[in-house]
Scaffold this motif. Structure first.
Motif, mmCIF file in Angstrom:
data_model
loop_
_atom_site.group_PDB
_atom_site.id
_atom_site.type_symbol
_atom_site.label_atom_id
_atom_site.label_comp_id
_atom_site.label_asym_id
_atom_site.label_seq_id
_atom_site.Cartn_x
_atom_site.Cartn_y
_atom_site.Cartn_z
ATOM 1 N N THR A 1 19.286 28.726 54.051
ATOM 2 C CA THR A 1 19.131 27.916 55.177
ATOM 3 C C THR A 1 20.210 28.249 56.224
ATOM 4 N N GLY A 2 21.289 28.891 55.682
ATOM 5 C CA GLY A 2 22.438 29.277 56.702
ATOM 6 C C GLY A 2 21.983 30.550 57.451
ATOM 7 N N ILE A 3 21.306 31.411 56.944
ATOM 8 C CA ILE A 3 20.725 32.387 57.552
ATOM 9 C C ILE A 3 19.753 32.145 58.625
ATOM 10 N N TRP A 4 18.766 31.262 58.307
ATOM 11 C CA TRP A 4 17.861 30.982 59.246
ATOM 12 C C TRP A 4 18.583 30.070 60.458
ATOM 13 N N ILE A 5 19.579 29.260 60.306
ATOM 14 C CA ILE A 5 20.086 28.477 61.326
ATOM 15 C C ILE A 5 20.800 29.684 62.241
ATOM 16 N N LEU A 6 21.237 30.624 61.611
ATOM 17 C CA LEU A 6 22.095 31.758 62.453
ATOM 18 C C LEU A 6 20.912 32.421 63.116
ATOM 19 N N ILE A 7 19.661 32.820 62.738
ATOM 20 C CA ILE A 7 18.636 33.409 63.384
ATOM 21 C C ILE A 7 18.242 32.732 64.549
#
Length: 74
Positions: free
Chosen positions: A3-9
């Motif tokens: 989920t952290g990567i999606w938020i960053l994207i």
């Protein structure tokens, strides 16, 4: 993916979209104002008449040239 990567994207995409939108809107407004100046000769003539001056074509041309020169200097 986590989920952290999606938020960053999503955050990066939002920032890039805002920056791109700003520059595109700025370019559009500059071209619009160049094609359609905010004050025309007729508007200037009526403004000078309302102030009690009798505008000659020579004086109107001088004022329009000054306004164009000033806008080009910016």
């Amino acid at each position: 993916m986590s989920t952290g990567i999606w938020i960053l994207i999503v955050i990066i995409a939002a920032i890039l979209g805002a920056v791109g939108g700003f520059f595109m809107a700025r370019r559009t407004m500059e071209s619009y104002l160049k094609k359609n100046p905010p004050i025309s000769e007729d508007m200037m003539r009526s403004m000078m008449t309302s102030m009690g001056q009798k505008p000659s074509q020579k004086k109107l041309n001088q004022m329009m040239a000054q306004m164009k020169a000033q806008s080009n200097n910016k």
